[in-house]
Design an enzyme around this catalytic site. Sequence first.
Site, PDB file in Angstrom:
ATOM      1  N   ASN A 112       0.881  -1.070  -0.214  1.00  0.00           N
ATOM      2  CA  ASN A 112       0.477  -0.403   0.244  1.00  0.00           C
ATOM      3  C   ASN A 112       1.004   0.663  -0.095  1.00  0.00           C
ATOM      4  O   ASN A 112       1.786   1.246   0.828  1.00  0.00           O
ATOM      5  CB  ASN A 112      -0.910   0.118   1.030  1.00  0.00           C
ATOM      6  CG  ASN A 112      -2.107  -0.994   1.115  1.00  0.00           C
ATOM      7  OD1 ASN A 112      -2.167  -1.171   0.166  1.00  0.00           O
ATOM      8  ND2 ASN A 112      -2.565  -1.737   2.314  1.00  0.00           N
ATOM      9  N   HIS A 129       6.543  -0.690  -2.287  1.00  0.00           N
ATOM     10  CA  HIS A 129       5.229   0.454  -3.526  1.00  0.00           C
ATOM     11  C   HIS A 129       5.769   1.686  -3.373  1.00  0.00           C
ATOM     12  O   HIS A 129       5.244   2.315  -3.976  1.00  0.00           O
ATOM     13  CB  HIS A 129       4.217  -0.561  -3.755  1.00  0.00           C
ATOM     14  CG  HIS A 129       4.030  -1.684  -4.613  1.00  0.00           C
ATOM     15  ND1 HIS A 129       3.132  -2.240  -4.841  1.00  0.00           N
ATOM     16  CD2 HIS A 129       5.237  -2.499  -5.089  1.00  0.00           C
ATOM     17  CE1 HIS A 129       2.817  -3.394  -5.933  1.00  0.00           C
ATOM     18  NE2 HIS A 129       4.601  -3.537  -5.215  1.00  0.00           N
ATOM     19  N   CYS A 167      13.533  19.371  -8.121  1.00  0.00           N
ATOM     20  CA  CYS A 167      14.361  18.787  -6.927  1.00  0.00           C
ATOM     21  C   CYS A 167      14.840  19.840  -6.410  1.00  0.00           C
ATOM     22  O   CYS A 167      15.292  20.780  -7.474  1.00  0.00           O
ATOM     23  CB  CYS A 167      15.528  17.371  -7.606  1.00  0.00           C
ATOM     24  SG  CYS A 167      16.696  17.175  -6.724  1.00  0.00           S
ATOM     25  N   CYS A 170      19.172  20.009  -7.980  1.00  0.00           N
ATOM     26  CA  CYS A 170      19.189  20.243  -9.683  1.00  0.00           C
ATOM     27  C   CYS A 170      18.107  20.553 -10.097  1.00  0.00           C
ATOM     28  O   CYS A 170      18.913  21.123 -11.513  1.00  0.00           O
ATOM     29  CB  CYS A 170      19.452  18.647 -10.257  1.00  0.00           C
ATOM     30  SG  CYS A 170      17.907  17.807 -10.721  1.00  0.00           S
ATOM     31  N   THR A 210      -4.784  -9.377   0.155  1.00  0.00           N
ATOM     32  CA  THR A 210      -3.960  -8.632  -1.495  1.00  0.00           C
ATOM     33  C   THR A 210      -4.385  -9.863  -2.488  1.00  0.00           C
ATOM     34  O   THR A 210      -4.638 -11.071  -2.108  1.00  0.00           O
ATOM     35  CB  THR A 210      -2.104  -8.816  -1.727  1.00  0.00           C
ATOM     36  OG1 THR A 210      -2.059  -8.965  -2.829  1.00  0.00           O
ATOM     37  CG2 THR A 210      -2.498  -9.647  -0.293  1.00  0.00           C
ATOM     38  N   SER A 211      -4.439  -9.288  -3.956  1.00  0.00           N
ATOM     39  CA  SER A 211      -4.917 -10.264  -5.028  1.00  0.00           C
ATOM     40  C   SER A 211      -3.735 -11.258  -5.327  1.00  0.00           C
ATOM     41  O   SER A 211      -4.007 -12.123  -5.536  1.00  0.00           O
ATOM     42  CB  SER A 211      -5.530  -9.980  -5.739  1.00  0.00           C
ATOM     43  OG  SER A 211      -4.933  -8.630  -6.647  1.00  0.00           O
ATOM     44  N   GLU A 237     -12.051 -13.238  -0.728  1.00  0.00           N
ATOM     45  CA  GLU A 237     -11.911 -14.343  -1.402  1.00  0.00           C
ATOM     46  C   GLU A 237     -11.054 -15.095  -1.555  1.00  0.00           C
ATOM     47  O   GLU A 237     -10.147 -14.571  -1.011  1.00  0.00           O
ATOM     48  CB  GLU A 237     -12.242 -13.023  -3.059  1.00  0.00           C
ATOM     49  CG  GLU A 237     -13.039 -12.190  -3.289  1.00  0.00           C
ATOM     50  CD  GLU A 237     -12.984 -11.248  -4.443  1.00  0.00           C
ATOM     51  OE1 GLU A 237     -12.305 -11.624  -5.292  1.00  0.00           O
ATOM     52  OE2 GLU A 237     -14.171 -10.981  -4.004  1.00  0.00           O
TER      53      GLU A 237
HETATM   54  P1  NAD Z   1      -5.765  -5.563  -5.488  1.00  0.00           P
HETATM   55  O1  NAD Z   1      -6.640  -4.560  -5.522  1.00  0.00           O
HETATM   56  O2  NAD Z   1      -5.608  -6.331  -6.330  1.00  0.00           O
HETATM   57  O3  NAD Z   1      -6.769  -6.766  -4.019  1.00  0.00           O
HETATM   58  C1  NAD Z   1      -6.999  -6.656  -3.464  1.00  0.00           C
HETATM   59  C2  NAD Z   1      -6.971  -8.019  -2.473  1.00  0.00           C
HETATM   60  O4  NAD Z   1      -8.665  -7.629  -0.881  1.00  0.00           O
HETATM   61  C3  NAD Z   1      -8.495  -8.772  -2.803  1.00  0.00           C
HETATM   62  O5  NAD Z   1      -8.051 -10.015  -2.998  1.00  0.00           O
HETATM   63  C4  NAD Z   1      -9.923  -8.548  -1.859  1.00  0.00           C
HETATM   64  O6  NAD Z   1     -10.292  -9.084  -1.781  1.00  0.00           O
HETATM   65  C5  NAD Z   1      -9.776  -8.329  -0.625  1.00  0.00           C
HETATM   66  N1  NAD Z   1     -10.261  -7.524   0.180  1.00  0.00           N
HETATM   67  C6  NAD Z   1     -11.499  -6.611  -0.269  1.00  0.00           C
HETATM   68  N2  NAD Z   1     -12.311  -6.370   0.695  1.00  0.00           N
HETATM   69  C7  NAD Z   1     -11.342  -6.413   1.690  1.00  0.00           C
HETATM   70  C8  NAD Z   1     -11.405  -6.357   3.444  1.00  0.00           C
HETATM   71  N3  NAD Z   1     -12.370  -5.832   4.067  1.00  0.00           N
HETATM   72  N4  NAD Z   1     -10.073  -7.441   4.637  1.00  0.00           N
HETATM   73  C9  NAD Z   1      -9.309  -7.945   3.269  1.00  0.00           C
HETATM   74  N5  NAD Z   1      -8.922  -8.113   2.033  1.00  0.00           N
HETATM   75  C10 NAD Z   1     -10.557  -7.420   1.431  1.00  0.00           C
HETATM   76  O7  NAD Z   1      -5.070  -5.741  -4.405  1.00  0.00           O
HETATM   77  P2  NAD Z   1      -3.702  -5.702  -4.261  1.00  0.00           P
HETATM   78  O8  NAD Z   1      -3.376  -6.825  -4.080  1.00  0.00           O
HETATM   79  O9  NAD Z   1      -2.590  -4.863  -3.181  1.00  0.00           O
HETATM   80  O10 NAD Z   1      -2.763  -5.155  -4.939  1.00  0.00           O
HETATM   81  C11 NAD Z   1      -2.846  -3.525  -5.727  1.00  0.00           C
HETATM   82  C12 NAD Z   1      -2.008  -2.672  -6.128  1.00  0.00           C
HETATM   83  O11 NAD Z   1      -2.613  -0.929  -6.067  1.00  0.00           O
HETATM   84  C13 NAD Z   1      -0.534  -2.665  -5.622  1.00  0.00           C
HETATM   85  O12 NAD Z   1       0.784  -2.493  -6.017  1.00  0.00           O
HETATM   86  C14 NAD Z   1      -1.272  -1.026  -4.333  1.00  0.00           C
HETATM   87  O13 NAD Z   1       0.357  -0.660  -3.821  1.00  0.00           O
HETATM   88  C15 NAD Z   1      -1.913  -0.345  -5.494  1.00  0.00           C
HETATM   89  N6  NAD Z   1      -3.042   0.285  -4.720  1.00  0.00           N
HETATM   90  C16 NAD Z   1      -2.604   0.540  -4.141  1.00  0.00           C
HETATM   91  C17 NAD Z   1      -3.804   0.887  -2.192  1.00  0.00           C
HETATM   92  C18 NAD Z   1      -3.946   1.650  -1.390  1.00  0.00           C
HETATM   93  O14 NAD Z   1      -2.592   2.111  -0.935  1.00  0.00           O
HETATM   94  N7  NAD Z   1      -4.177   1.892  -0.388  1.00  0.00           N
HETATM   95  C19 NAD Z   1      -4.975   0.960  -2.997  1.00  0.00           C
HETATM   96  C20 NAD Z   1      -5.367   0.347  -3.862  1.00  0.00           C
HETATM   97  C21 NAD Z   1      -4.213  -0.080  -4.723  1.00  0.00           C
END
Ligand code: NAD
Length: 270
Positions: A112, A129, A167, A170, A210-211, A237
């Site tokens: 995140n 990230h 920056c 520079c 995380t998916s 999921e």
């Molecule tokens: P993703 O959106 O691909 O997957 C999110 C996952 O969270 C899903 O599998 C879903 O089933 C699950 N989910 C939904 N609600 C939930 C809950 N209440 N509790 C637990 N799980 C829950 O996210 P990812 O795998 O983190 O990858 C997305 C990319 O996008 C990453 O690189 C991330 O840096 C970025 N991203 C960041 C943010 C953030 O900083 N909050 C938000 C969206 C995306």
Amino acid sequence: MEKPGGGGVNQARIRQGPSRGYVLVITGAGISAESGIPTFRGDDGYWTIGSVNYRPEELGTLRKFQEVPWDIWRWYLHRRQVCEKAMPNPAHHRLVEWESRWGERFHLVTQNVDGLHRQAGQRNLFESHGNLQMMRCSQHCLPRTWPIPSSAKVGCGDLELKTLLACPNCGAAARPHLLWFDESYNEEHYRWSSAQNIARKAGLVVTIGTSGVATLPSRLSSLAKSCGAVLVDINPEQNPLSRQAQASGGAHLACGAGEGLERLEKILQG
Ligand code: NAD
């Protein structure tokens, strides 16, 4: 998925995890969903506003930044504004408690970029990230990052942004401190080697929300599993990470982050 009543969860094996090595938690967008920040696949404009013709995978790239830097900046500034309104939720706070409990043996790697773990008080943290609040020189003249000024807003014109987001060393454009889709993990900015070393020494790995679309969670979980760690996945999921957790002798807790951590806490406390 665990059976109703938790019958499919190998509680004893999970409980032994922390005594066998580090406790490594890997978080994704799902943990911040409970703070109101949409996940990657959310259909609510968070990822698409101002970018009707593009998908995040096209906009979140170094190539696009080099083409249209101020449009890309505005896209990120919008997302930063959404994240600024969010507060850490009970799941973020639970992980701060775990850090107090296990000290140097606890590690958190987050995908995140919203900064909520830091805001909750987490210290032993790798933001793999990057962070939406920070920027760095696009020409690499300084190794450090620094905060994006609060006066930089979506509504600013190109010239204004150029001044605010230069920056200090520079004068080149600064870039958001984020790992883009056409870039690779590295140690300098994202602590990738350190995260892998921690995974090798982990006894318990917990993936939350995380998916597994990005390579980091599956790479670290697989590495830890091959070194003997037990894995637990918390996600409403099922996906490859939850199946891998079950294959490790751990569990898939099929619920939201807050509830899942509460259930895992009970398992760990016996
Ligand atoms: P993703 O959106 O691909 O997957 C999110 C996952 O969270 C899903 O599998 C879903 O089933 C699950 N989910 C939904 N609600 C939930 C809950 N209440 N509790 C637990 N799980 C829950 O996210 P990812 O795998 O983190 O990858 C997305 C990319 O996008 C990453 O690189 C991330 O840096 C970025 N991203 C960041 C943010 C953030 O900083 N909050 C938000 C969206 C995306």
